[in-house]
Enzyme design. Sequence first.
Site, mmCIF file in Angstrom:
data_model
loop_
_atom_site.group_PDB
_atom_site.id
_atom_site.type_symbol
_atom_site.label_atom_id
_atom_site.label_comp_id
_atom_site.label_asym_id
_atom_site.label_seq_id
_atom_site.Cartn_x
_atom_site.Cartn_y
_atom_site.Cartn_z
ATOM 1 N N SER A 186 4.276 0.886 0.619
ATOM 2 C CA SER A 186 3.599 0.714 -0.673
ATOM 3 C C SER A 186 2.811 1.978 -0.998
ATOM 4 C CB SER A 186 2.662 -0.489 -0.631
ATOM 5 O OG SER A 186 3.386 -1.682 -0.421
ATOM 6 N N GLU A 201 -2.400 4.461 -1.783
ATOM 7 C CA GLU A 201 -2.573 3.952 -0.415
ATOM 8 C C GLU A 201 -2.149 5.024 0.583
ATOM 9 O OE1 GLU A 201 -0.415 0.551 2.216
ATOM 10 O OE2 GLU A 201 -1.415 -0.147 0.392
ATOM 11 N N ARG A 250 -7.329 -2.065 3.407
ATOM 12 C CA ARG A 250 -6.768 -0.767 3.761
ATOM 13 C C ARG A 250 -7.847 0.252 4.140
ATOM 14 N NH1 ARG A 250 -3.712 -4.014 4.073
ATOM 15 N NH2 ARG A 250 -1.711 -4.322 3.035
#
Length: 287
Positions: A213, A283, A163
Amino acid sequence: MKILKNEPMSRHTTFRVGGPCDALIEVESEDEILKSIKYLKENDIPYYIIGNGSNLLVRDEGISGVVVKISSGLSKIKRIDENTFEAGAGIKLSRLAAYALENELTGLEFASGIPGTLGGAVFMNAGAYNGEISQVVENTRYYDVFKEKIVILEQNEHNFGYRSSIFQKNSGIILGNRIKLKKGNRELIRSRMEELALKRRTVQPLEYPSAGSTFKRPEGYFAGKLIEEAGLRGYKIGGAQVSEKHCGFIINRGDASAADILGLIEYVKLKVYENSGVLLEEEVRIL
């Protein structure tokens, strides 16, 4: 260009929350991006670049400054060779995956259900179901804000991680990418996309606004499992809730504020740490 003053950011994020920005510019071409950034820099106006807003949480107070939204005008696809094509940063990942299917190219099946744009996906190295955008990006064409020129970044220069990418540190504005896939079988590609779509519908709360998420996957763990083990399935603060379908998602039940979501994020992090000793990391990007 389309310029919207005091524009609510709830209209531009998949969480459907967020206060107004001073102004929002919807850019439809590279020329419009460069002209906008030049003007904003020369006048010392703070600005933020967004795509589809699918990994973004804007606070209720809004944004002091200008939001530059890369729109669908930057979504053209140009075929380079049998396995390679170039696409603009504003193209939706779902459309990109559909293009790959039409041309019997495999490697983007994982992206078919991700609601973001290509530029946003490269910025954060988006991924799902063992696939990541870093696996298919051959190069990136971006505007170097400091050098005021367009630069080509080759695959090994992206510093891709989980990420993450170099663009989270260098302030480059992604304009487009060259994507390289492999020749595949149309029916097998379609079957895999349908399989992943069914899996998403079954295990993810797609019926509610969210940013996907909420937390990164901690090394050696799964965020959703840690949250469930902390007894937080279905836990609510205001209109924000830990999804009962998938604990890794924080959802907007319909009347959540950004403060509700932020409060729930912090509460989840606290309770998971108390229960397991693991500190979760968001995230979702918070502006």
